[in-house]
Motif scaffolding. Sequence first.
Motif, PDB file in Angstrom:
ATOM      1  N   GLN A 128       0.835  -1.358   0.191  1.00  0.00           N
ATOM      2  CA  GLN A 128       0.136   0.140   0.029  1.00  0.00           C
ATOM      3  C   GLN A 128       0.892   1.200  -0.160  1.00  0.00           C
ATOM      4  OE1 GLN A 128      -3.526   0.645   0.514  1.00  0.00           O
ATOM      5  NE2 GLN A 128      -3.750  -1.319  -0.484  1.00  0.00           N
ATOM      6  N   GLN A 132       0.388   8.582  -1.126  1.00  0.00           N
ATOM      7  CA  GLN A 132       0.671   8.613  -2.933  1.00  0.00           C
ATOM      8  C   GLN A 132      -0.810   8.496  -3.556  1.00  0.00           C
ATOM      9  OE1 GLN A 132       3.446   9.240  -4.753  1.00  0.00           O
ATOM     10  NE2 GLN A 132       1.917   9.503  -6.446  1.00  0.00           N
ATOM     11  N   SER A 133      -1.669   7.636  -2.934  1.00  0.00           N
ATOM     12  CA  SER A 133      -2.904   7.240  -3.467  1.00  0.00           C
ATOM     13  C   SER A 133      -3.792   8.712  -3.149  1.00  0.00           C
ATOM     14  CB  SER A 133      -3.583   6.226  -2.887  1.00  0.00           C
ATOM     15  OG  SER A 133      -4.805   5.905  -3.506  1.00  0.00           O
ATOM     16  N   ASP A 136      -2.970  11.369  -5.524  1.00  0.00           N
ATOM     17  CA  ASP A 136      -3.385  11.049  -6.727  1.00  0.00           C
ATOM     18  C   ASP A 136      -4.745  11.433  -7.101  1.00  0.00           C
ATOM     19  OD1 ASP A 136      -0.891  10.127  -7.724  1.00  0.00           O
ATOM     20  OD2 ASP A 136      -1.210   8.079  -7.323  1.00  0.00           O
ATOM     21  N   MET A 137      -5.623  11.022  -5.889  1.00  0.00           N
ATOM     22  CA  MET A 137      -7.174  11.258  -5.803  1.00  0.00           C
ATOM     23  C   MET A 137      -7.328  12.916  -5.764  1.00  0.00           C
ATOM     24  SD  MET A 137      -8.320   8.304  -6.449  1.00  0.00           S
ATOM     25  CE  MET A 137      -6.478   7.529  -6.809  1.00  0.00           C
ATOM     26  N   ILE A 154      -4.430   2.194 -15.625  1.00  0.00           N
ATOM     27  CA  ILE A 154      -2.955   2.267 -14.924  1.00  0.00           C
ATOM     28  C   ILE A 154      -2.014   1.358 -15.747  1.00  0.00           C
ATOM     29  CG2 ILE A 154      -1.881   1.484 -12.640  1.00  0.00           C
ATOM     30  CD1 ILE A 154      -4.807   1.756 -11.366  1.00  0.00           C
ATOM     31  N   VAL A 163       1.187   1.357  -5.587  1.00  0.00           N
ATOM     32  CA  VAL A 163       0.433   2.526  -6.035  1.00  0.00           C
ATOM     33  C   VAL A 163      -0.630   2.039  -6.665  1.00  0.00           C
ATOM     34  CG1 VAL A 163       0.379   4.485  -7.601  1.00  0.00           C
ATOM     35  CG2 VAL A 163       2.451   4.128  -6.041  1.00  0.00           C
ATOM     36  N   SER A 166      -3.247   0.278  -4.325  1.00  0.00           N
ATOM     37  CA  SER A 166      -4.058   1.359  -3.515  1.00  0.00           C
ATOM     38  C   SER A 166      -4.937   1.983  -4.454  1.00  0.00           C
ATOM     39  CB  SER A 166      -2.954   2.477  -2.997  1.00  0.00           C
ATOM     40  OG  SER A 166      -2.093   2.026  -2.032  1.00  0.00           O
ATOM     41  N   ASN A 167      -4.502   2.297  -5.754  1.00  0.00           N
ATOM     42  CA  ASN A 167      -5.367   3.243  -6.316  1.00  0.00           C
ATOM     43  C   ASN A 167      -6.302   2.500  -7.323  1.00  0.00           C
ATOM     44  OD1 ASN A 167      -3.947   5.433  -5.751  1.00  0.00           O
ATOM     45  ND2 ASN A 167      -2.964   5.796  -7.713  1.00  0.00           N
ATOM     46  N   LEU A 171     -10.152   3.998  -6.707  1.00  0.00           N
ATOM     47  CA  LEU A 171     -10.936   4.400  -7.767  1.00  0.00           C
ATOM     48  C   LEU A 171     -12.164   3.755  -8.017  1.00  0.00           C
ATOM     49  CD1 LEU A 171      -7.734   5.048 -10.164  1.00  0.00           C
ATOM     50  CD2 LEU A 171      -9.343   6.875  -9.199  1.00  0.00           C
ATOM     51  N   MET A 211      -2.281   6.921 -16.117  1.00  0.00           N
ATOM     52  CA  MET A 211      -1.555   6.816 -15.011  1.00  0.00           C
ATOM     53  C   MET A 211      -0.373   5.817 -15.241  1.00  0.00           C
ATOM     54  SD  MET A 211      -2.800   5.617 -10.947  1.00  0.00           S
ATOM     55  CE  MET A 211      -3.897   7.440 -10.966  1.00  0.00           C
ATOM     56  N   GLN A 280       1.373  16.514  -9.091  1.00  0.00           N
ATOM     57  CA  GLN A 280       1.034  15.272  -7.905  1.00  0.00           C
ATOM     58  C   GLN A 280       2.008  15.678  -7.097  1.00  0.00           C
ATOM     59  OE1 GLN A 280       1.334  12.358 -11.616  1.00  0.00           O
ATOM     60  NE2 GLN A 280       0.449  11.273  -9.800  1.00  0.00           N
TER      61      GLN A 280
END
Length: 306
Positions: A128, A132-133, A136-137, A154, A163, A166-167, A171, A211, A280
Amino acid sequence: FENVVSMEDLSAEDVLSFIHEAQDFKAGKQIALKRPVYAANLFFESSTRTHTSFEMAERKLGLQVVNFDPSNSSLSKGESMSDTVKTFQAIGVDLVAIRDKQNEYYKDLIADPNVHVGIANGGDGSGQHPSQSLLDMMTIYEEFGHFEGLKVAIVGDLTHSRVARSNMKVLTMLGAHVYFGGPKKWYTEEFAKYGEWMPIDDLVEEMDVMMFLRVQHERIADDENGSFSAEKYHAQYGLTAERESRMPQRSIIMHPAPVNRGVEIADELVECDKSRIFEQMHNGVFVRMAIMTSMLRNRDLIKEEY
Ligand code: CP
């Protein structure tokens, strides 16, 4: 929050609340503390952005930052991470940001009744990367004002990417549609649950967000690294100028960085109009201020927010 270690602990409301608080910090919000508060950044794995960004966030919040250099620490005498964390707690540190190569290193720390410091996870192996996540959000939210219905690809080294892990989950939770690209060998069942794989030439024409992920040579076996060709990877899976020219007008390019320029993304596109890569990083400071603030609030250490 007592600790912020995994996106899996956060609801959609929590994520939006972190984004809004980070936006408030970006707009100039400040806090005053009830007493001197100390933070330490314990990075047992290398980092430029996450480490310095946590330190900048801590300083902007008025925290005192205690230095830690793993290469000159008692880790070289065999001291464990757990005893290192307890040492910082014993000398008076309140909050720590930690990065380690071991997945879920934080579980033992949180379960240990003798550990009371607040823990922000700065990345655990391929597990995780919540700060960063969240940044990004925040970057996507700033761009589009919502997540519902957005198409986000992604692309790249999914297997080794905290990343991506997590993303893809956050998302999906926020209502975006996730797609994947890059070498098929890295698109395993774990990722297929969250979205379909598409060729890069189709993704660039359909996505709102492209991404890209770094090829993590340090986590790839030597024989695989030996046969890796940057030119071939770029031609087959990377963002070339020709592919970028086919992206929709409102779409954006993201990458957690560090970027292998000329591999995931053509060198000249890293700072092109569609790129949000350095934005970012900028947003990362405000997101980490929000993360640290949530742990300060949990410990009743904030006198005033203004
Ligand atoms: N994006 C990211 O985690 O970068 P660092 O490894 O430099 O912290």
